[in-house]
Design a protein around this motif. Structure first.
Motif, PDB file in Angstrom:
ATOM      1  N   SER A 168     -72.600  -2.699  10.114  1.00  0.00           N
ATOM      2  CA  SER A 168     -73.726  -2.191  10.918  1.00  0.00           C
ATOM      3  C   SER A 168     -75.022  -2.939  10.635  1.00  0.00           C
ATOM      4  CB  SER A 168     -73.933  -0.679  10.720  1.00  0.00           C
ATOM      5  OG  SER A 168     -74.630  -0.137  11.828  1.00  0.00           O
ATOM      6  N   LEU A 200     -73.084   5.403  13.262  1.00  0.00           N
ATOM      7  CA  LEU A 200     -73.271   6.368  14.349  1.00  0.00           C
ATOM      8  C   LEU A 200     -74.365   7.392  14.061  1.00  0.00           C
ATOM      9  CD1 LEU A 200     -69.508   7.028  15.228  1.00  0.00           C
ATOM     10  CD2 LEU A 200     -71.140   5.559  16.443  1.00  0.00           C
ATOM     11  N   THR A 291     -74.987   5.953  19.460  1.00  0.00           N
ATOM     12  CA  THR A 291     -73.850   6.706  19.978  1.00  0.00           C
ATOM     13  C   THR A 291     -72.853   5.635  20.433  1.00  0.00           C
ATOM     14  OG1 THR A 291     -74.722   6.712  22.228  1.00  0.00           O
ATOM     15  CG2 THR A 291     -75.309   8.600  20.821  1.00  0.00           C
ATOM     16  N   ILE A 292     -71.586   6.024  20.564  1.00  0.00           N
ATOM     17  CA  ILE A 292     -70.583   5.036  20.991  1.00  0.00           C
ATOM     18  C   ILE A 292     -70.941   4.514  22.382  1.00  0.00           C
ATOM     19  CG2 ILE A 292     -68.155   4.840  21.725  1.00  0.00           C
ATOM     20  CD1 ILE A 292     -67.470   6.477  19.201  1.00  0.00           C
ATOM     21  N   GLU A 293     -71.294   5.425  23.278  1.00  0.00           N
ATOM     22  CA  GLU A 293     -71.640   5.015  24.645  1.00  0.00           C
ATOM     23  C   GLU A 293     -72.872   4.121  24.665  1.00  0.00           C
ATOM     24  OE1 GLU A 293     -70.263   4.664  27.559  1.00  0.00           O
ATOM     25  OE2 GLU A 293     -68.600   5.321  26.301  1.00  0.00           O
ATOM     26  N   ARG A 296     -71.962   0.652  23.591  1.00  0.00           N
ATOM     27  CA  ARG A 296     -71.166  -0.049  24.623  1.00  0.00           C
ATOM     28  C   ARG A 296     -72.066  -0.541  25.766  1.00  0.00           C
ATOM     29  NH1 ARG A 296     -65.365   1.101  24.614  1.00  0.00           N
ATOM     30  NH2 ARG A 296     -65.319   1.357  26.866  1.00  0.00           N
ATOM     31  N   VAL A 309     -62.432   1.291  20.660  1.00  0.00           N
ATOM     32  CA  VAL A 309     -63.370   1.647  19.579  1.00  0.00           C
ATOM     33  C   VAL A 309     -62.594   2.487  18.579  1.00  0.00           C
ATOM     34  CG1 VAL A 309     -65.557   2.767  18.991  1.00  0.00           C
ATOM     35  CG2 VAL A 309     -65.189   1.917  21.318  1.00  0.00           C
ATOM     36  N   THR A 311     -62.855   4.974  15.099  1.00  0.00           N
ATOM     37  CA  THR A 311     -63.789   5.732  14.245  1.00  0.00           C
ATOM     38  C   THR A 311     -63.002   6.496  13.188  1.00  0.00           C
ATOM     39  OG1 THR A 311     -63.690   7.735  15.585  1.00  0.00           O
ATOM     40  CG2 THR A 311     -65.419   6.169  16.159  1.00  0.00           C
ATOM     41  N   ARG A 315     -66.341  11.020  12.529  1.00  0.00           N
ATOM     42  CA  ARG A 315     -67.177  10.198  13.430  1.00  0.00           C
ATOM     43  C   ARG A 315     -68.499   9.788  12.786  1.00  0.00           C
ATOM     44  NH1 ARG A 315     -65.005  10.253  18.745  1.00  0.00           N
ATOM     45  NH2 ARG A 315     -66.895   9.794  19.886  1.00  0.00           N
ATOM     46  N   SER A 318     -68.268   3.514  13.403  1.00  0.00           N
ATOM     47  CA  SER A 318     -67.374   3.020  14.461  1.00  0.00           C
ATOM     48  C   SER A 318     -67.178   1.510  14.343  1.00  0.00           C
ATOM     49  CB  SER A 318     -67.964   3.345  15.835  1.00  0.00           C
ATOM     50  OG  SER A 318     -69.248   2.758  15.985  1.00  0.00           O
ATOM     51  N   HIS A 320     -66.079  -1.599  16.977  1.00  0.00           N
ATOM     52  CA  HIS A 320     -65.893  -1.882  18.401  1.00  0.00           C
ATOM     53  C   HIS A 320     -65.252  -3.242  18.607  1.00  0.00           C
ATOM     54  CE1 HIS A 320     -68.982   1.181  19.916  1.00  0.00           C
ATOM     55  NE2 HIS A 320     -69.075   1.239  18.586  1.00  0.00           N
TER      56      HIS A 320
END
Ligand code: AVI
Length: 324
Positions: A168, A200, A291-293, A296, A309, A311, A315, A318, A320
């Motif tokens: 990260s 996350l 957030t994952i979204e 992305r 993805v 996790t 959570r 993550s 990707h």
């Protein structure tokens, strides 16, 4: 100069021409004051960061490792056989080892290009990795991966290119820097993809604890920046007069790290004076949480096609796969 023991003028000038010197002076001259987190990582800073990764409160390293172990086979499958893996900011090459263990012996990667700014450290780590995995061509690249013109060593990568950017670290960039990095990666990795670790958004207490550990290792890591300035730029920061301050900003979804002046004081850096009011901050790091979204969408804006993805159960973190 010979009698006073001061370094020859040419040497002093060279030191004060460093990027660290230039950026710290510029950052101290701004309001609010700030300096880029990449300057944390001198030898001591890197050792302190390694200790942070082992702390009970600092969940990212441990959690990402578990995700790599658990889903490594699926990752190896999307990476594909005979690929060239390019790692951005490879450090001690620990995480690639975890990933390499997941490859089937008939579908191994061919070459590995770890990019890192610290040349000496990198050469040694690359030699050790090649000794452990003699089938892998290891080609260390000593460079700042954000400087594309320094990456000509990657011309030797002629196969399918796959980027690896764990930890990260992307969270330490601001939005523009993250876009710059992702666009550069999308260009470099065209026809392949990027495997990237992303921390996350989660409950603020967990985040707060991760950057305010009980043993004070994160505080020492933050303060080490001033120690580095004292050693390299003949600065005179009194470490006892600055306090580590880290908090989560839920609006910006990021941890901010600061060094707060405990009193009104004047500090000298490379021949310049800087006055701090009591409580005034030097902003040293942002660590964005996604957030994952949200991540992305960022990847799409940079030109990637987001794939699977992975996790952990809680959570927290993550990983990707982004196709380029
Ligand atoms: C390297 N980077 C992803 C770490 C982070 O969590 O943002 C650096 C760090 N700063 C304080 N603790 C760890």
């Amino acid at each position: 100069a010979a009698l006073t023991g001061a370094p020859p003028r040419q040497l002093r000038a060279d030191r004060n021409d460093s990027a660290f010197c230039r950026d710290l002076l510029a950052g101290l001259s701004k309001t609010p004051r700030s300096v880029a987190p990449k300057y944390f990582y001198d030898a001591q800073g890197s050792a302190l960061f390694d200790r942070i990764c082992e702390l009970p409160e600092y969940y990212p390293t441990r959690t990402e490792r578990r995700i790599l172990e658990r889903y490594g086979r699926e990752m190896a499958e999307v990476i594909g056989p005979q690929s060239d893996i390019i790692e951005f900011g490879a450090g001690s090459l620990e995480k690639i080892r975890v990933l390499l263990r997941s490859f089937d012996a008939r579908a191994l990667p061919r070459r590995y290009f770890p990019i890192d700014i610290s040349a000496a450290h990198l050469e040694e780590a690359a030699r050790r990795l090649h000794a452990e995995c003699p089938w892998l061509q290891v080609r260390p690249v000593a460079a700042d991966y954000m400087q594309e013109d320094r990456l000509s060593a990657l011309d030797a990568s002629t196969g399918r290119r796959v980027g690896f950017f764990p930890g990260s670290t992307i969270g330490n960039f601001d939005r523009d820097e993250a876009m710059t990095f992702l666009r550069l990666a999308a260009r470099l990795l065209e026809g392949g993809g990027l495997l990237v670790g992303v921390d996350l958004v989660k409950d603020p207490q967990t985040l707060h604890r991760a950057y305010n550990d009980a043993q004070g290792v994160t505080a020492a890591f933050n303060l080490n920046l001033l120690k580095r300035a004292n050693a390299e730029l003949s600065a005179d920061f009194d470490l006892r007069q600055f306090a580590h301050y880290a908090f989560y900003d839920p609006y910006r979804c990021r941890i901010e790290m600061h060094l707060l002046s405990r009193c009104a004081q004047t500090v000298h850096v490379a021949g310049q004076d800087f006055s701090f009011a009591e409580g005034e901050s030097l902003h040293t790091e942002n660590s964005h949480k996604f957030t994952i979204e949200g991540f992305r969408k960022l990847a799409v804006a940079a030109g990637f096609r987001p794939g699977p993805v992975w996790t952990d159960e809680a959570r927290l973190f993550s990983v990707h796969w982004l196709e380029s």
